[in-house]
Design a protein around this motif. Structure first.
Motif, PDB file in Angstrom:
ATOM      1  N   GLY A   1       9.089   5.737  -2.031  1.00 40.16           N
ATOM      2  CA  GLY A   1       7.990   5.725  -2.993  1.00 40.16           C
ATOM      3  C   GLY A   1       6.661   5.319  -2.404  1.00 40.16           C
ATOM      4  O   GLY A   1       5.669   5.254  -3.133  1.00 40.16           O
ATOM      5  N   TYR A   2       6.616   5.079  -1.100  1.00 42.18           N
ATOM      6  CA  TYR A   2       5.372   4.609  -0.491  1.00 42.18           C
ATOM      7  C   TYR A   2       4.682   5.678   0.363  1.00 42.18           C
ATOM      8  O   TYR A   2       3.708   5.397   1.049  1.00 42.18           O
ATOM      9  CB  TYR A   2       5.628   3.340   0.319  1.00 42.18           C
ATOM     10  N   THR A   3       5.194   6.906   0.302  1.00 43.71           N
ATOM     11  CA  THR A   3       4.517   8.051   0.916  1.00 43.71           C
ATOM     12  C   THR A   3       4.526   9.191  -0.081  1.00 43.71           C
ATOM     13  O   THR A   3       5.588   9.686  -0.472  1.00 43.71           O
ATOM     14  CB  THR A   3       5.201   8.496   2.215  1.00 43.71           C
ATOM     15  N   LEU A   4       3.320   9.601  -0.519  1.00 47.73           N
ATOM     16  CA  LEU A   4       3.172  10.702  -1.469  1.00 47.73           C
ATOM     17  C   LEU A   4       2.570  11.909  -0.759  1.00 47.73           C
ATOM     18  O   LEU A   4       1.817  11.766   0.202  1.00 47.73           O
ATOM     19  CB  LEU A   4       2.243  10.325  -2.618  1.00 47.73           C
ATOM     20  N   LEU A   5       2.903  13.080  -1.249  1.00 48.33           N
ATOM     21  CA  LEU A   5       2.282  14.322  -0.801  1.00 48.33           C
ATOM     22  C   LEU A   5       1.392  14.843  -1.916  1.00 48.33           C
ATOM     23  O   LEU A   5       1.822  14.955  -3.056  1.00 48.33           O
ATOM     24  CB  LEU A   5       3.352  15.366  -0.472  1.00 48.33           C
ATOM     25  N   ALA A   6       0.134  15.116  -1.579  1.00 49.38           N
ATOM     26  CA  ALA A   6      -0.773  15.780  -2.521  1.00 49.38           C
ATOM     27  C   ALA A   6      -0.893  17.223  -2.055  1.00 49.38           C
ATOM     28  O   ALA A   6      -1.599  17.518  -1.096  1.00 49.38           O
ATOM     29  CB  ALA A   6      -2.136  15.100  -2.534  1.00 49.38           C
ATOM     30  N   ALA A   7      -0.168  18.113  -2.702  1.00 46.09           N
ATOM     31  CA  ALA A   7      -0.081  19.498  -2.225  1.00 46.09           C
ATOM     32  C   ALA A   7      -0.537  20.487  -3.283  1.00 46.09           C
ATOM     33  O   ALA A   7      -0.586  20.173  -4.474  1.00 46.09           O
ATOM     34  CB  ALA A   7       1.349  19.818  -1.808  1.00 46.09           C
ATOM     35  N   SER A   8      -0.875  21.672  -2.811  1.00 42.62           N
ATOM     36  CA  SER A   8      -1.156  22.800  -3.694  1.00 42.62           C
ATOM     37  C   SER A   8      -0.042  23.826  -3.491  1.00 42.62           C
ATOM     38  O   SER A   8       0.964  23.551  -2.833  1.00 42.62           O
ATOM     39  CB  SER A   8      -2.522  23.401  -3.345  1.00 42.62           C
ATOM     40  N   SER A   9      -0.227  25.021  -4.022  1.00 45.14           N
ATOM     41  CA  SER A   9       0.831  26.028  -3.905  1.00 45.14           C
ATOM     42  C   SER A   9       1.017  26.510  -2.475  1.00 45.14           C
ATOM     43  O   SER A   9       2.085  27.008  -2.128  1.00 45.14           O
ATOM     44  CB  SER A   9       0.522  27.223  -4.819  1.00 45.14           C
TER      45      SER A   9
ATOM     46  N   PRO B   1       0.806  -1.224   0.000  1.00 44.11           N
ATOM     47  CA  PRO B   1       0.000   0.000   0.000  1.00 44.11           C
ATOM     48  C   PRO B   1       0.842   1.279   0.000  1.00 44.11           C
ATOM     49  O   PRO B   1       1.940   1.323   0.570  1.00 44.11           O
ATOM     50  CB  PRO B   1      -0.817  -0.118   1.293  1.00 44.11           C
ATOM     51  N   VAL B   2       0.302   2.308  -0.648  1.00 41.52           N
ATOM     52  CA  VAL B   2       0.943   3.618  -0.743  1.00 41.52           C
ATOM     53  C   VAL B   2       0.080   4.627   0.010  1.00 41.52           C
ATOM     54  O   VAL B   2      -1.139   4.664  -0.171  1.00 41.52           O
ATOM     55  CB  VAL B   2       1.107   4.056  -2.209  1.00 41.52           C
ATOM     56  N   LYS B   3       0.714   5.439   0.847  1.00 40.25           N
ATOM     57  CA  LYS B   3      -0.009   6.474   1.597  1.00 40.25           C
ATOM     58  C   LYS B   3       0.079   7.799   0.853  1.00 40.25           C
ATOM     59  O   LYS B   3       1.149   8.203   0.401  1.00 40.25           O
ATOM     60  CB  LYS B   3       0.578   6.615   3.008  1.00 40.25           C
ATOM     61  N   VAL B   4      -1.065   8.472   0.718  1.00 44.28           N
ATOM     62  CA  VAL B   4      -1.128   9.782   0.077  1.00 44.28           C
ATOM     63  C   VAL B   4      -1.524  10.800   1.139  1.00 44.28           C
ATOM     64  O   VAL B   4      -2.660  10.804   1.610  1.00 44.28           O
ATOM     65  CB  VAL B   4      -2.138   9.802  -1.085  1.00 44.28           C
TER      66      VAL B   4
ATOM     67  N   GLN C   1      -4.883   3.182  -7.746  1.00 45.26           N
ATOM     68  CA  GLN C   1      -5.112   1.892  -7.104  1.00 45.26           C
ATOM     69  C   GLN C   1      -5.572   0.856  -8.123  1.00 45.26           C
ATOM     70  O   GLN C   1      -5.122  -0.293  -8.111  1.00 45.26           O
ATOM     71  CB  GLN C   1      -6.155   2.061  -6.005  1.00 45.26           C
ATOM     72  N   SER C   2      -6.442   1.277  -9.023  1.00 40.70           N
ATOM     73  CA  SER C   2      -6.953   0.366 -10.045  1.00 40.70           C
ATOM     74  C   SER C   2      -5.859  -0.028 -11.037  1.00 40.70           C
ATOM     75  O   SER C   2      -5.735  -1.198 -11.408  1.00 40.70           O
ATOM     76  CB  SER C   2      -8.118   1.031 -10.790  1.00 40.70           C
ATOM     77  N   VAL C   3      -5.046   0.939 -11.446  1.00 43.49           N
ATOM     78  CA  VAL C   3      -4.021   0.678 -12.462  1.00 43.49           C
ATOM     79  C   VAL C   3      -2.843  -0.105 -11.900  1.00 43.49           C
ATOM     80  O   VAL C   3      -2.335  -1.045 -12.534  1.00 43.49           O
ATOM     81  CB  VAL C   3      -3.524   2.009 -13.071  1.00 43.49           C
ATOM     82  N   LEU C   4      -2.412   0.262 -10.690  1.00 48.50           N
ATOM     83  CA  LEU C   4      -1.193  -0.327 -10.125  1.00 48.50           C
ATOM     84  C   LEU C   4      -1.449  -1.512  -9.203  1.00 48.50           C
ATOM     85  O   LEU C   4      -0.509  -2.185  -8.779  1.00 48.50           O
ATOM     86  CB  LEU C   4      -0.398   0.756  -9.375  1.00 48.50           C
ATOM     87  N   GLY C   5      -2.707  -1.751  -8.860  1.00 49.59           N
ATOM     88  CA  GLY C   5      -3.040  -2.963  -8.114  1.00 49.59           C
ATOM     89  C   GLY C   5      -2.683  -2.958  -6.642  1.00 49.59           C
ATOM     90  O   GLY C   5      -2.632  -4.017  -6.019  1.00 49.59           O
TER      91      GLY C   5
END
Length: 317
Positions: A81-89, A25-28, A50-54
């Motif tokens: 690669g298992y923790t992503l940041l979803a950020a804005s400006s 699993p990947v955390k966003v 999630q659908s594409v990468l399984g």
């Protein structure tokens, strides 16, 4: 020969990692409360990834300090690669101009891809006496400093939009910072604060229900995802332009194979008509990018928004 052998070994390791990533699993991390434009876009795209990468892409909201708390948590996470940041400006372009953030966005984050763009919108309750920017300006000039507007917090893009509007219109409005767009919207609908600057994505459900009305979106021309809404350009204030972006980042030492894999899949996902339509319904424009393009966006914003912050005297919480 050693150089060739080393390159072949590296290429084999790179390819093997890219083919196996992700295998858990990947955390966003979204550094804002639920319901804001960045959160909305992150959840839509995470579902597709999630659908594409399984593997599960689990969204976690970690708000606070203008997005700095969640951003710093990602910077300090394992660069695997298992923790992503979803950020804005906000946390990557504005907050570093306001205070000494514990991270340097250009040194500590590796951009993956842009995800979406969307403007701020000036909203009021359906019963508010002004139904246009012109009406509002007349009210504000008749009673300087008596009207207030809420935003999701000091130093966020919506606050910047509000200060741009005040300056361009020549009016005095009192800024009321909240801890998220949902709180602003609730208080505007209830009449506790007359006006709000929030992301269009956060406001769209309430505009559709009629609980809120849009006085203007912060664009010079009609926004393609909501062409029915009036703009600051329509109101004679084309200089009030602020279209924020959201994007994915990882810690800077994340393997290049993971960054490239994520970037390629995000860009491909955002090109899918059904995903673009889902974001359009939320008032957002889907837009993927390369890592280099997102880096250029960050650098441009840090300079441009830094000037606005300084001129408007905006301060952090």
């Amino acid at each position: 020969m050693r150089t060739v052998a080393a390159f072949v070994a590296w290429l084999f390791a790179f390819t093997a990692f890219a083919q196996s990533y992700p295998n858990r699993p990947v955390k966003v991390v979204v550094p804002w409360p639920p319901g804001q434009a960045t959160d909305i876009a992150a959840r839509v795209v995470a579902e597709r990834l999630q659908s594409v990468l399984g593997q599960p892409f689990v969204v976690e909201n970690r708000p606070g300090a203008g997005g700095s708390i969640g951003t710093d948590a990602v910077v300090k996470s394992a660069p695997d690669g298992y923790t992503l940041l979803a950020a804005s400006s906000g946390p990557v372009s504005i907050m570093p101009n306001l205070q000494g953030t514990p991270y340097d966005p250009l040194k500590d984050l590796a951009p993956v891809s842009l995800v979406s763009r969307g403007p701020s919108v000036l909203v009021a309750a359906a019963s508010f006496q002004a139904s246009s920017v012109g009406d509002l300006v007349a009210l504000a000039k008749a009673a300087p400093g008596k009207l207030s507007y809420g935003t999701p917090g000091n130093g966020n893009p919506n606050h910047v939009a509000g200060e741009l509007f005040k300056s361009a219109a020549g009016i005095d409005l009192v800024h009321v910072p909240y801890k998220g767009a949902a709180f602003v919207i609730t208080d505007v609908i209830a009449g506790h604060v007359p006006l709000g600057f929030v992301t269009l994505g956060a406001a769209m459900p309430h505009l559709r229900s009629g609980k809120l009305k849009a006085l203007a979106v912060t664009t010079a021309q009609r926004w393609e995802s909501a062409p029915e809404l009036p703009t600051m350009g329509d109101a004679g204030l084309p200089q009030v332009q602020l279209v924020d972006w959201s994007g994915f980042f990882v810690p800077v030492r994340t393997p290049k194979a993971a960054v490239e894999r994520l970037s390629e899949v995000v860009q491909r996902s955002l090109a899918a008509p059904e995903l673009r339509a889902r974001l359009r319904e939320q008032g957002l424009q889907a837009q993927g990018s390369t890592s280099a393009e997102l880096t250029a966006e960050m650098r441009s914003d840090i300079a441009r928004l830094g000037r606005i912050v300084k001129e408007a005297g905006i301060r952090a919480d």
